[in-house]
Design a protein around this motif. Structure first.
Motif, PDB file in Angstrom:
ATOM      1  N   PHE A  51       2.918 -12.816   7.021  1.00  0.00           N
ATOM      2  CA  PHE A  51       2.226 -11.541   7.025  1.00  0.00           C
ATOM      3  C   PHE A  51       2.791 -10.532   6.023  1.00  0.00           C
ATOM      4  O   PHE A  51       2.168  -9.526   5.742  1.00  0.00           O
ATOM      5  CB  PHE A  51       2.276 -10.899   8.420  1.00  0.00           C
ATOM      6  CG  PHE A  51       1.456 -11.615   9.455  1.00  0.00           C
ATOM      7  CD1 PHE A  51       0.080 -11.679   9.356  1.00  0.00           C
ATOM      8  CD2 PHE A  51       2.064 -12.214  10.550  1.00  0.00           C
ATOM      9  CE1 PHE A  51      -0.689 -12.322  10.314  1.00  0.00           C
ATOM     10  CE2 PHE A  51       1.310 -12.858  11.521  1.00  0.00           C
ATOM     11  CZ  PHE A  51      -0.067 -12.910  11.402  1.00  0.00           C
ATOM     12  N   GLY A  52       3.988 -10.766   5.506  1.00  0.00           N
ATOM     13  CA  GLY A  52       4.711  -9.745   4.767  1.00  0.00           C
ATOM     14  C   GLY A  52       4.345  -9.562   3.314  1.00  0.00           C
ATOM     15  O   GLY A  52       3.945 -10.500   2.630  1.00  0.00           O
ATOM     16  N   GLN A  53       4.508  -8.319   2.869  1.00  0.00           N
ATOM     17  CA  GLN A  53       4.271  -7.994   1.479  1.00  0.00           C
ATOM     18  C   GLN A  53       4.934  -6.656   1.156  1.00  0.00           C
ATOM     19  O   GLN A  53       4.913  -5.724   1.966  1.00  0.00           O
ATOM     20  CB  GLN A  53       2.774  -7.900   1.198  1.00  0.00           C
ATOM     21  CG  GLN A  53       2.458  -7.827  -0.261  1.00  0.00           C
ATOM     22  CD  GLN A  53       1.000  -8.180  -0.528  1.00  0.00           C
ATOM     23  OE1 GLN A  53       0.279  -8.669   0.340  1.00  0.00           O
ATOM     24  NE2 GLN A  53       0.564  -7.923  -1.730  1.00  0.00           N
ATOM     25  N   LEU A  54       5.541  -6.590  -0.039  1.00  0.00           N
ATOM     26  CA  LEU A  54       6.054  -5.321  -0.527  1.00  0.00           C
ATOM     27  C   LEU A  54       4.891  -4.412  -0.867  1.00  0.00           C
ATOM     28  O   LEU A  54       3.829  -4.876  -1.295  1.00  0.00           O
ATOM     29  CB  LEU A  54       6.921  -5.531  -1.771  1.00  0.00           C
ATOM     30  CG  LEU A  54       8.275  -6.199  -1.529  1.00  0.00           C
ATOM     31  CD1 LEU A  54       8.930  -6.547  -2.858  1.00  0.00           C
ATOM     32  CD2 LEU A  54       9.185  -5.308  -0.707  1.00  0.00           C
ATOM     33  N   ALA A  55       5.087  -3.113  -0.696  1.00  0.00           N
ATOM     34  CA  ALA A  55       4.037  -2.144  -1.003  1.00  0.00           C
ATOM     35  C   ALA A  55       4.697  -0.828  -1.395  1.00  0.00           C
ATOM     36  O   ALA A  55       5.915  -0.663  -1.266  1.00  0.00           O
ATOM     37  CB  ALA A  55       3.126  -1.942   0.211  1.00  0.00           C
ATOM     38  N   GLU A  56       3.877   0.079  -1.860  1.00  0.00           N
ATOM     39  CA  GLU A  56       4.396   1.392  -2.240  1.00  0.00           C
ATOM     40  C   GLU A  56       3.397   2.459  -1.837  1.00  0.00           C
ATOM     41  O   GLU A  56       2.180   2.286  -1.971  1.00  0.00           O
ATOM     42  CB  GLU A  56       4.643   1.442  -3.750  1.00  0.00           C
ATOM     43  CG  GLU A  56       5.377   2.685  -4.185  1.00  0.00           C
ATOM     44  CD  GLU A  56       5.857   2.604  -5.622  1.00  0.00           C
ATOM     45  OE1 GLU A  56       6.129   3.677  -6.195  1.00  0.00           O
ATOM     46  OE2 GLU A  56       5.961   1.505  -6.174  1.00  0.00           O
ATOM     47  N   LEU A  57       3.923   3.546  -1.346  1.00  0.00           N
ATOM     48  CA  LEU A  57       3.117   4.695  -0.992  1.00  0.00           C
ATOM     49  C   LEU A  57       2.639   5.354  -2.285  1.00  0.00           C
ATOM     50  O   LEU A  57       3.444   5.614  -3.180  1.00  0.00           O
ATOM     51  CB  LEU A  57       3.992   5.670  -0.194  1.00  0.00           C
ATOM     52  CG  LEU A  57       3.350   6.685   0.719  1.00  0.00           C
ATOM     53  CD1 LEU A  57       2.552   5.993   1.812  1.00  0.00           C
ATOM     54  CD2 LEU A  57       4.414   7.565   1.335  1.00  0.00           C
ATOM     55  N   ASP A  58       1.328   5.583  -2.408  1.00  0.00           N
ATOM     56  CA  ASP A  58       0.840   6.236  -3.626  1.00  0.00           C
ATOM     57  C   ASP A  58       1.038   7.754  -3.516  1.00  0.00           C
ATOM     58  O   ASP A  58       1.509   8.267  -2.489  1.00  0.00           O
ATOM     59  CB  ASP A  58      -0.600   5.826  -3.942  1.00  0.00           C
ATOM     60  CG  ASP A  58      -1.652   6.405  -3.006  1.00  0.00           C
ATOM     61  OD1 ASP A  58      -1.355   7.329  -2.220  1.00  0.00           O
ATOM     62  OD2 ASP A  58      -2.797   5.922  -3.045  1.00  0.00           O
ATOM     63  N   VAL A  59       0.685   8.489  -4.571  1.00  0.00           N
ATOM     64  CA  VAL A  59       0.936   9.933  -4.599  1.00  0.00           C
ATOM     65  C   VAL A  59       0.121  10.687  -3.552  1.00  0.00           C
ATOM     66  O   VAL A  59       0.459  11.814  -3.200  1.00  0.00           O
ATOM     67  CB  VAL A  59       0.694  10.528  -6.006  1.00  0.00           C
ATOM     68  CG1 VAL A  59       1.700   9.982  -6.996  1.00  0.00           C
ATOM     69  CG2 VAL A  59      -0.720  10.286  -6.478  1.00  0.00           C
ATOM     70  N   GLN A  60      -0.945  10.077  -3.042  1.00  0.00           N
ATOM     71  CA  GLN A  60      -1.749  10.706  -1.999  1.00  0.00           C
ATOM     72  C   GLN A  60      -1.321  10.275  -0.593  1.00  0.00           C
ATOM     73  O   GLN A  60      -1.978  10.597   0.394  1.00  0.00           O
ATOM     74  CB  GLN A  60      -3.223  10.393  -2.223  1.00  0.00           C
ATOM     75  CG  GLN A  60      -3.750  11.009  -3.504  1.00  0.00           C
ATOM     76  CD  GLN A  60      -5.206  10.641  -3.754  1.00  0.00           C
ATOM     77  OE1 GLN A  60      -5.814   9.876  -3.006  1.00  0.00           O
ATOM     78  NE2 GLN A  60      -5.755  11.180  -4.825  1.00  0.00           N
ATOM     79  N   GLY A  61      -0.217   9.527  -0.507  1.00  0.00           N
ATOM     80  CA  GLY A  61       0.292   9.117   0.800  1.00  0.00           C
ATOM     81  C   GLY A  61      -0.415   7.931   1.403  1.00  0.00           C
ATOM     82  O   GLY A  61      -0.387   7.734   2.616  1.00  0.00           O
ATOM     83  N   ARG A  62      -1.028   7.083   0.556  1.00  0.00           N
ATOM     84  CA  ARG A  62      -1.741   5.902   1.053  1.00  0.00           C
ATOM     85  C   ARG A  62      -0.959   4.649   0.696  1.00  0.00           C
ATOM     86  O   ARG A  62      -0.258   4.596  -0.306  1.00  0.00           O
ATOM     87  CB  ARG A  62      -3.132   5.817   0.435  1.00  0.00           C
ATOM     88  CG  ARG A  62      -4.013   7.003   0.729  1.00  0.00           C
ATOM     89  CD  ARG A  62      -5.278   6.951  -0.059  1.00  0.00           C
ATOM     90  NE  ARG A  62      -4.966   6.881  -1.493  1.00  0.00           N
ATOM     91  CZ  ARG A  62      -5.854   7.029  -2.464  1.00  0.00           C
ATOM     92  NH1 ARG A  62      -7.127   7.243  -2.168  1.00  0.00           N
ATOM     93  NH2 ARG A  62      -5.504   6.935  -3.727  1.00  0.00           N
ATOM     94  N   VAL A  63      -1.137   3.636   1.540  1.00  0.00           N
ATOM     95  CA  VAL A  63      -0.541   2.330   1.262  1.00  0.00           C
ATOM     96  C   VAL A  63      -1.599   1.272   1.558  1.00  0.00           C
ATOM     97  O   VAL A  63      -2.315   1.359   2.561  1.00  0.00           O
ATOM     98  CB  VAL A  63       0.747   2.091   2.077  1.00  0.00           C
ATOM     99  CG1 VAL A  63       0.489   2.136   3.580  1.00  0.00           C
ATOM    100  CG2 VAL A  63       1.413   0.786   1.681  1.00  0.00           C
ATOM    101  N   LEU A  64      -1.704   0.291   0.667  1.00  0.00           N
ATOM    102  CA  LEU A  64      -2.669  -0.789   0.840  1.00  0.00           C
ATOM    103  C   LEU A  64      -2.123  -1.790   1.852  1.00  0.00           C
ATOM    104  O   LEU A  64      -1.034  -2.332   1.682  1.00  0.00           O
ATOM    105  CB  LEU A  64      -2.931  -1.489  -0.492  1.00  0.00           C
ATOM    106  CG  LEU A  64      -3.891  -2.678  -0.447  1.00  0.00           C
ATOM    107  CD1 LEU A  64      -5.290  -2.227  -0.030  1.00  0.00           C
ATOM    108  CD2 LEU A  64      -3.923  -3.379  -1.799  1.00  0.00           C
TER     109      LEU A  64
END
Length: 146
Positions: free
Chosen positions: A79-92
């Motif tokens: 289930f795992g994946q690295l991600a990053e919070l975008d400048v609008q505070g969203r994460v895919l």
């Protein structure tokens, strides 16, 4: 620390808008890098990357053939994946994880001290009903002064 809960939305592109109450703690204490995963597929765990790296360090100290470690990694990696919070505070949220957790539209985001747990609202209410808080739970917690 993440405490309490906040409603949120998964947009049409599969992004979670992290509620401001959690976003401010996340960005100020941990930064924007995240690790998203699940143990059961019922919900999405959103770990700040520094918190996840601490867990990995502890796992690294275990024997690599330990059956519980292997089962944990099977699920976390699937289930795992690295991600990053975008400048609008969203994460895919990865599609596999969104599908397994049946999250779309309105969701509940729970603060669990060092990470966030994202749930389909109805699924979480069902969990509360099928796993009631018992007197045994209260006794177990009292051993820790809670």
């Amino acid at each position: 620390m993440f405490r309490g809960n906040a409603p949120a939305k998964i947009d049409d592109k599969g992004r979670l808008k992290v509620p401001n109450v959690f976003r401010s703690v996340l960005e100020s204490k941990y930064g924007r890098e995240l690790f998203l995963t699940s143990l059961t597929g019922e919900s999405v765990r959103v770990y700040p990357l520094p918190v996840w790296l601490d867990i990995e360090q502890k796992l690294g100290a275990m024997p690599s053939t330990h059956p519980s470690r292997l089962r944990f990694f099977d699920r976390i990696s699937y289930f795992g994946q690295l991600a990053e919070l975008d400048v609008q505070g969203r994460v895919l949220i990865p599609a596999r994880l969104r599908d397994a957790a049946t999250i779309a539209g309105d969701v509940d985001v729970l603060g669990l001290l060092s990470y966030l747990d994202v749930w389909n609202h109805d699924r979480f209410l069902n969990k509360l009903q099928r796993e009631p808080y018992t007197d045994e739970d209260a006794r177990a917690l009292s051993e820790f002064g809670i």
